[in-house]
Design an enzyme around this catalytic site. Sequence first.
Site, PDB file in Angstrom:
ATOM      1  N   GLU A 160     -33.235 -28.748 -28.194  1.00 43.74           N
ATOM      2  CA  GLU A 160     -32.728 -28.655 -29.564  1.00 43.74           C
ATOM      3  C   GLU A 160     -33.320 -29.714 -30.502  1.00 43.74           C
ATOM      4  O   GLU A 160     -33.785 -29.372 -31.592  1.00 43.74           O
ATOM      5  CB  GLU A 160     -31.185 -28.714 -29.552  1.00 43.74           C
ATOM      6  CG  GLU A 160     -30.593 -27.419 -29.024  1.00 43.74           C
ATOM      7  CD  GLU A 160     -29.153 -27.516 -28.556  1.00 43.74           C
ATOM      8  OE1 GLU A 160     -28.511 -28.550 -28.773  1.00 43.74           O
ATOM      9  OE2 GLU A 160     -28.675 -26.536 -27.956  1.00 43.74           O
TER      10      GLU A 160
ATOM     11  N   ASP B  74     -30.640 -20.466 -31.578  1.00 45.22           N
ATOM     12  CA  ASP B  74     -29.919 -21.710 -31.291  1.00 45.22           C
ATOM     13  C   ASP B  74     -28.599 -21.279 -30.673  1.00 45.22           C
ATOM     14  O   ASP B  74     -27.676 -20.877 -31.383  1.00 45.22           O
ATOM     15  CB  ASP B  74     -29.720 -22.468 -32.618  1.00 45.22           C
ATOM     16  CG  ASP B  74     -28.773 -23.659 -32.470  1.00 45.22           C
ATOM     17  OD1 ASP B  74     -28.397 -23.991 -31.329  1.00 45.22           O
ATOM     18  OD2 ASP B  74     -28.426 -24.246 -33.509  1.00 45.22           O
TER      19      ASP B  74
ATOM     20  N   ASP C 272     -28.506 -35.430 -32.844  1.00 44.43           N
ATOM     21  CA  ASP C 272     -27.973 -34.066 -32.867  1.00 44.43           C
ATOM     22  C   ASP C 272     -26.553 -34.059 -32.304  1.00 44.43           C
ATOM     23  O   ASP C 272     -26.356 -34.088 -31.091  1.00 44.43           O
ATOM     24  CB  ASP C 272     -28.911 -33.164 -32.037  1.00 44.43           C
ATOM     25  CG  ASP C 272     -28.471 -31.700 -32.031  1.00 44.43           C
ATOM     26  OD1 ASP C 272     -27.436 -31.393 -32.625  1.00 44.43           O
ATOM     27  OD2 ASP C 272     -29.184 -30.879 -31.427  1.00 44.43           O
TER      28      ASP C 272
ATOM     29  N   LYS D 123     -20.742 -22.844 -22.869  1.00 41.40           N
ATOM     30  CA  LYS D 123     -22.030 -23.518 -22.652  1.00 41.40           C
ATOM     31  C   LYS D 123     -21.852 -24.832 -21.885  1.00 41.40           C
ATOM     32  O   LYS D 123     -22.750 -25.287 -21.206  1.00 41.40           O
ATOM     33  CB  LYS D 123     -22.661 -23.772 -24.026  1.00 41.40           C
ATOM     34  CG  LYS D 123     -24.060 -24.331 -24.001  1.00 41.40           C
ATOM     35  CD  LYS D 123     -24.574 -24.448 -25.422  1.00 41.40           C
ATOM     36  CE  LYS D 123     -25.726 -25.408 -25.541  1.00 41.40           C
ATOM     37  NZ  LYS D 123     -26.071 -25.662 -26.951  1.00 41.40           N
TER      38      LYS D 123
END
Length: 606
Positions: free
Chosen positions: A171, A8, A193, A70
Site C-alpha cells: 500500500e 485497494d 499509512d 482482512k
Amino acid sequence: MGRAIGIDLGTTNSCAAFVENGKPKVITYKDGSRTIPSMFAIDKKGNRLVGKEAQDQAAINPQNTIAASKRLIGRSFGSNAMEKMQQVFTYELVEGESSEVLIKVADQVFTLEQISAAILRRIKDQAEDALNDEVDQAVITVPAYFNDRQRQAVRSAGKLAGLKVLRVLNEPTAAALAYGLGRTLNQRVAIYDLGGGTFDISIIDIKDKIFEVIATGGDTFLGGVDFDDRLMQWVLQTFVDDTGVDVSYDRSAVTRIRDASEQAKIKLSDETSTHISLKHICDDDDGTPLDLELDVSREKLEELTTDLIDRSIATCERILMEAGTSREQVDEMLLVGGQSRMPLVRTKLAQFIGKQPSQKVHPDEAVGIGAAIMAHSLSSKAGPQDMMLLDVLPMAIGINKVDGTMHVLFAKNQPLPDYKTRTLTTSKNNQRSIMLRIYQGESKFVAENELLGTFVFSGLREAPKGMVKIEVTFHIDSEGILNLTARDIDTGQLVESRLKLGKDPDAPKRPSTSAPKPKKKPKKKVEDEPAPTKPPPSLNMPNSQLQAKPSIAKPAQEDAPMPISQAAKKAPQKAAQPSAEQPPVPAAQPGFFGRIIAWFKGLFGG
Ligand code: AMP
C-alpha cells in the site's frame, strides 16, 4: 482481454481505480460513492450481502456480518493475531483442516479467501458496470507489513473472484507511485499509512521513475477501528454513569454505539465538538425506552487515543533508524489512510518530522490510484513502462534452530527479489522425506513468529543415511512471496515438495472452535458504585448509517462465495497423510548432538 484495474482492498473500505488516456481515475459507483465497505453478511433469509447492503443490516444482524476480515486473512487458528481479534469480534471462528482460520456465518463455514473474494467480486462487477467493459485483471494492494501467507491468501482471493492478479503491491509503495506520477522527483519520502485496520510506514527514495523502498514496517493491529473502540468504550461507560444501565452485553446496542462513535470521530476531524444521539438504545428495568444523548469534544477524543498515535510514531522512529536516515533527510512525509485525517495525527507528525506533512496525495484514494498505475503499466501492450519499483521484505524469513531461535535466511528490509540455496541430507537409512519449517517475523525466537508452513520434500530414493542430498532453493519474488524448489544433488532430479500450512505441531493444543462466549447477561441497572464497563462483544463496523433502512433481502448473489462445507462436497479434500518426515541431518557424524551441530553448520555454512 478485458481491462486491468487497481484495487485497494481495505480493512474497512475498498476502492478501485483505472487509467484512461494516461490519467488515473477512481471508479465511481452508481450511487455516487467511491468506496465499498469491505463487509460480507448472510441475512436472516439466507441472502448473501456484500458491501453497503451488508453494512446497512449490521446493527440488526451483528453475528452474521463480517467486518475487518482482512485482519484475519492468512492467519493460523490459535495465533496471537486471532486471539486479539476474538476480543473485538462476535463472529464465530473455526479451525480448518490446515489450521487456517475459518469463519462461520449463518451455519456456513467460509475461508477468509472466500470472504475477500466476495468483496473483490463485487468490486469487479461494479467496475464493469462503471466502465461498461469486462474487467479481468487487477493489481491488489496489501499492507507492507503483510507476511508471505497473507499475501498468498490475497492472491488466492483475487483468483477466486475471477481476476488475474497482475501483482500484489504494498500500500505505501502504491501511494508513492500516485505521488510520483507526472513529477520529476529526486526525493526521500516517508509514507505514513494509517487506515481502518492497519498501520504502515515506508521510507522510499523516488528518483524520476525509480521507486526504491529503503525500509518498511508497521502494525497489523493498529488502525481507525482501534480509535472507534476507545471512543465506544468511553460512551458505554458514560452511559452507565449517567443512567446506571450497562448495555455492553447487547450486541445490537453495541453495534449502534460503535457506528455512532466512528461517525463522531470523523466529525471531530472538522469540528471541535459533536453530539451523539441514539434513540431508544435500550429499555430500563421498568421497560421504559432510554435514549443515548451525549456531547463529545475533540479534546476528549484526543485524550482517549493519543497513545495510539504515539505507538505509530514509535514505529516511524524505528523504521527511520532501520533505513539509516535522519528525520531531516526526509524531504516529504505523505499521509494516507482515512485515520490520518485526524488533526492530532498531523500535529504529532509535524512535531516528529519537523515539517508539515504533505497534502499532495488524497488520503483515501492514493493507494487505489497507485495500484491502477501499476496495473496499467503491467497490462499495457508495450509491457511494463520505464517505471521501476524496488521493494523490500517487510519481515525476516527463516527456519528454526535447535535452541528455538530463528536462523534468518532473508533479512528484514532486504531488497526483493532474492534467492538462497541450502543443502539438506537424510538422518536415517532409507528415509523417504525431509521436513522443514519456515517462519516469518521480527522476533529472534521462532515461537514468537508466524509459522508460514512446513515444507515436506518427499519421494526421496532409498539409500543409507546421509547419502541422499537435496539442494533446496528458497526464492522470494518481487512481491515478497516465498517459493521453494528442491533437487537431488546426485541425480539432478527435482524433488516433490508439499507445503503444509498450519500452526507449529509443537505448539500447545487449542480448542478447535473459538466462538466468543455468548454474553446473554441482560442489560442491568448498576446500583451505587458503577462497575467499570466490561469490554463488550463488538464489531468493527465502519461508516454505518445510524438511521439505515432495513435492507431488502435479495436473492443469492452471484458473487457470493461458496462456503467450504459445500465446496467440500464437490471436491472432497484429500485426507492428510501420515507424517513420516524426518528432519535433515548432515553426513555421518558421531553422536546425536554432533550430528545436529554439524547439520546446522552444513545447512547454514557455519
Ligand atoms: P481507510 O482504510 O483508509 O479507508 O480508512 C478508514 C478509516 O479512516 C476508518 O477507521 C474511518 O473511520 C477513518 N476515517 C475516515 N475519515 C476520517 C476522518 N475525517 N477523520 C478521522 N478518521 C477518518
